[in-house]
Write a protein that holds these residues in place. Structure first.
Motif, PDB file in Angstrom:
ATOM      1  N   HIS A 164      39.204  30.637  40.221  1.00 42.20           N
ATOM      2  CA  HIS A 164      39.717  31.370  41.383  1.00 42.20           C
ATOM      3  C   HIS A 164      41.175  31.733  41.070  1.00 42.20           C
ATOM      4  N   THR A 165      41.464  33.051  40.950  1.00 38.80           N
ATOM      5  CA  THR A 165      42.802  33.451  40.506  1.00 38.80           C
ATOM      6  C   THR A 165      43.741  33.796  41.659  1.00 38.80           C
ATOM      7  N   GLY A 166      43.665  33.066  42.741  1.00 40.99           N
ATOM      8  CA  GLY A 166      44.731  33.098  43.720  1.00 40.99           C
ATOM      9  C   GLY A 166      44.524  33.924  44.972  1.00 40.99           C
ATOM     10  N   ASP A 167      45.516  33.791  45.875  1.00 40.44           N
ATOM     11  CA  ASP A 167      45.405  34.274  47.252  1.00 40.44           C
ATOM     12  C   ASP A 167      44.178  33.653  47.909  1.00 40.44           C
ATOM     13  N   VAL A 168      44.144  32.328  47.807  1.00 40.80           N
ATOM     14  CA  VAL A 168      43.096  31.570  48.485  1.00 40.80           C
ATOM     15  C   VAL A 168      43.247  31.755  49.985  1.00 40.80           C
ATOM     16  N   THR A 169      44.501  31.695  50.458  1.00 41.77           N
ATOM     17  CA  THR A 169      44.804  31.857  51.883  1.00 41.77           C
ATOM     18  C   THR A 169      45.500  33.195  52.119  1.00 41.77           C
ATOM     19  N   ILE A 197      31.564  25.498  46.925  1.00 42.22           N
ATOM     20  CA  ILE A 197      31.289  25.855  45.534  1.00 42.22           C
ATOM     21  C   ILE A 197      30.841  24.604  44.782  1.00 42.22           C
ATOM     22  N   GLN A 198      29.607  24.618  44.285  1.00 45.76           N
ATOM     23  CA  GLN A 198      29.006  23.434  43.677  1.00 45.76           C
ATOM     24  C   GLN A 198      29.111  23.470  42.153  1.00 45.76           C
ATOM     25  N   LYS A 199      30.226  23.958  41.663  1.00 43.10           N
ATOM     26  CA  LYS A 199      30.497  24.019  40.233  1.00 43.10           C
ATOM     27  C   LYS A 199      31.923  23.504  40.006  1.00 43.10           C
ATOM     28  N   PRO A 200      32.241  23.064  38.787  1.00 42.92           N
ATOM     29  CA  PRO A 200      33.646  22.744  38.494  1.00 42.92           C
ATOM     30  C   PRO A 200      34.523  23.947  38.806  1.00 42.92           C
ATOM     31  N   LEU A 201      35.684  23.705  39.412  1.00 42.46           N
ATOM     32  CA  LEU A 201      36.496  24.792  39.961  1.00 42.46           C
ATOM     33  C   LEU A 201      37.949  24.680  39.510  1.00 42.46           C
ATOM     34  N   VAL A 202      38.475  25.794  38.982  1.00 43.15           N
ATOM     35  CA  VAL A 202      39.893  25.916  38.639  1.00 43.15           C
ATOM     36  C   VAL A 202      40.498  26.911  39.619  1.00 43.15           C
ATOM     37  N   VAL A 203      41.583  26.515  40.302  1.00 41.52           N
ATOM     38  CA  VAL A 203      42.192  27.375  41.319  1.00 41.52           C
ATOM     39  C   VAL A 203      43.668  27.582  40.994  1.00 41.52           C
ATOM     40  N   ILE A 204      44.088  28.844  41.011  1.00 40.63           N
ATOM     41  CA  ILE A 204      45.466  29.234  40.697  1.00 40.63           C
ATOM     42  C   ILE A 204      46.112  29.775  41.965  1.00 40.63           C
ATOM     43  N   PRO A 205      47.367  29.463  42.237  1.00 39.51           N
ATOM     44  CA  PRO A 205      48.011  30.000  43.443  1.00 39.51           C
ATOM     45  C   PRO A 205      48.314  31.487  43.321  1.00 39.51           C
ATOM     46  N   GLY A 206      48.247  32.190  44.459  1.00 37.85           N
ATOM     47  CA  GLY A 206      48.621  33.595  44.524  1.00 37.85           C
ATOM     48  C   GLY A 206      49.834  33.797  45.409  1.00 37.85           C
ATOM     49  N   ASN A 207      50.339  35.021  45.459  1.00 40.46           N
ATOM     50  CA  ASN A 207      51.571  35.266  46.216  1.00 40.46           C
ATOM     51  C   ASN A 207      51.402  34.994  47.703  1.00 40.46           C
ATOM     52  N   HIS A 208      50.208  35.204  48.264  1.00 38.65           N
ATOM     53  CA  HIS A 208      49.989  34.889  49.681  1.00 38.65           C
ATOM     54  C   HIS A 208      49.967  33.382  49.912  1.00 38.65           C
ATOM     55  N   ASP A 209      49.531  32.632  48.917  1.00 34.01           N
ATOM     56  CA  ASP A 209      49.458  31.175  49.063  1.00 34.01           C
ATOM     57  C   ASP A 209      50.822  30.513  49.145  1.00 34.01           C
TER      58      ASP A 209
END
Length: 503
Positions: free
Chosen positions: A40-45, A63-75
């Motif tokens: 997930h490349t950001g702007d989660v929120t 999400i039922q898989k291993p997850l990598v999450v990166i922050p976005g400018n909105h986050d």
């Protein structure tokens, strides 16, 4: 084989911006698929608020898989970066998988839409790339896009140091860069690097009436990188990159054309103008190089006043070879627009020996920001089509791709659309000259070469004042950067030629 689901820009919130049904559709598709992990490349929120992070934490657990999450400018709005670490995870990190690694890095600047991987984070990324240099697949993930994107309106919000980051990834043979940010799905090949932009997974703000989407990345055992843009409507667009082998080429056959490319002479009476260096360059061109064509990519003079143009005309009249000069932003300051036409004339298409040189005017009055415009893009596309049977060289002032050691603020405001026009039209070569540093990369099938400053002291090139020597053979283009004082050279790029070219 490794399969990755790439989602981005969910903008999870209780407000109307968030499309929960689109998010659930894509998550269900991901859960049913045979994916090894998800990025997930950001702007989660949407606003970086606590209530949004609480909701996001719940939604991401679907999400039922291993997850990598990166922050976005909105986050990171409203000091949301502290909440990101609390509810989601670290801002920077490493995820290892079979034969590969994902290095994710926070590119955000608090309360700004722009991005930057600078200072400590740049050095950390470099160290990690060196640490995992033995991996077959190296993926770098961040929020902000690395090269200009089409259909984004005015081209802004790239990484400030995009040129440095791009250069770093190419030097360390990174296979894939994943990002989001502008809600536009897109895939480019830059040399051996695949740049993968995801659209928005569940935000209402799509571009050009598009729908929500995510990308499916497949890393094949033979090194191929395949990306599918999968929309919620069921439509798919597939692109695949085969690694370049071998990576060292040797020109064969007779040289067909020799070009000298220069920029930013900035002729004036200021101390920053190095008159003797330019005199030496003119002498070298006439006596040693003897090119078929000399191209000046703008900023011929430092300011658009008559005495500077008089001096510039005297300099360049000494060059015996034919010349093509396009104006830079300095050239059309004050009375420069009229003076450029008076002394150098309107740049016109040049056809010679199976080559077609297409000038494009990107400079605007009194600003370093350039634009080609929608009408200009249509004309460029038409000309590339009209001259498809020849070797097409597009010449303009502003750089299309970011260059190292320059703060990238979108100097060509429609760079994304222009880059699409050039790559879709399969321009054989693009020559630019803004930014004071030389750089060359191949995007898709199109080599793009930027010239450094030939005689202006205020440049960004550790190699010093320079110009480029371009030699075209039947099967490839070779570009050398030539130091303007001493004449020493270094290889800037060498690219195979593919297409209908037959002089």
């Amino acid at each position: 084989m490794i399969r990755i689901a790439h989602i981005s820009d969910t903008h999870i919130t209780g407000e109307s911006a968030y499309k929960g049904y689109a998010y659930d559709l894509i998550v269900n598709d991901v859960n049913r698929g045979n994916f090894d992990f998800v990025i997930h490349t950001g702007d989660v929120t949407n606003q970086g608020l606590r209530e949004e992070y609480e909701r996001a934490s719940y939604e991401l657990k679907k999400i039922q898989k291993p997850l990598v999450v990166i922050p976005g400018n909105h986050d990171v709005r409203n000091v949301g970066y502290t909440l990101f670490e609390k509810f989601i995870g670290p801002l920077n990190g490493v995820y290892e998988f079979k034969d590969g690694v994902v290095i994710w890095v926070d590119s955000t600047i608090p309360d700004l839409s722009d991005g930057r991987i600078g200072g400590h984070k740049f050095r950390w990324l470099k160290a990690k790339l060196e640490e995992y240099s033995d991996r077959k697949f190296k993926i770098v993930a961040s929020h902000h896009h690395l090269v200009p994107l089409p259909d984004t309106g005015r081209e802004r919000n790239v990484l400030y140091n995009a040129g440095d980051v791009l250069d770093l990834l190419l030097r360390h043979e990174v296979n894939l860069y994943t990002c989001g940010h502008k809600h536009v799905p897109n895939v480019y090949r830059v040399e051996d690097l695949v740049v993968d932009n995801a659209g928005c997974t569940s935000c209402r703000k799509t571009r050009k009436g598009d729908v929500n989407s995510y990308n499916v990345i497949t890393l094949h055992d033979d090194g191929r990188v395949e990306v599918r843009i999968r929309r919620v409507t069921g439509d798919e667009l597939r692109k695949e990159h085969q690694p370049i082998k071998p990576k060292i080429f040797v020109p064969t056959g007779k040289r067909l054309l020799r070009i000298v490319q220069m920029s930013e002479s900035n002729i004036s009476d200021r101390i920053y103008f190095r008159r003797k260096i330019l005199e030496n360059v003119v002498r070298t061109i006439n006596e040693k190089l003897k090119p078929d064509l000399v191209i000046h990519n703008g900023d011929v003079v430092d300011m658009g006043i008559e005495r500077y143009y008089e001096r510039a005309y005297e300099f360049y009249e000494r060059i015996k070879a034919p010349k093509l000069v396009v104006p830079g932003h300095n050239d059309i300051t004050y009375l420069g627009y009229d003076l450029f036409l008076e002394y150098f004339g309107e740049p016109e298409i040049i056809e010679t020996r199976g080559f077609t040189f297409i000038p494009v005017i990107s400079a605007q009055y009194e600003t370093p920001i350039g634009v080609v415009g929608r009408i200009g893009q249509r004309k460029l596309a038409e000309r590339l089509e009209d001259y498809r049977e020849s070797f097409t060289v597009v010449v303009l002032h502003h750089n299309i791709v970011p260059i190292p050691r320059s703060r990238e603020v979108g100097f060509l405001e429609d760079a994304g659309d222009v880059l699409r026009t050039l790559t879709a039209g399969e321009a054989n070569l693009v020559l630019t000259g803004h930014g004071g540093n030389s750089f060359g990369v191949k995007v898709e099938k199109t080599p793009i070469v930027n010239a450094g400053a030939v005689s202006w002291e205020l440049h960004r090139n550790p190699f010093g004042n320079s110009f480029n020597l371009i030699e075209v053979y039947r099967d490839m283009v070779v570009v050398f950067e030539v130091q303007a004082t001493w004449g020493s050279g270094r290889l800037l790029g060498i690219w195979k030629i593919k297409g209908p070219f037959s002089p």
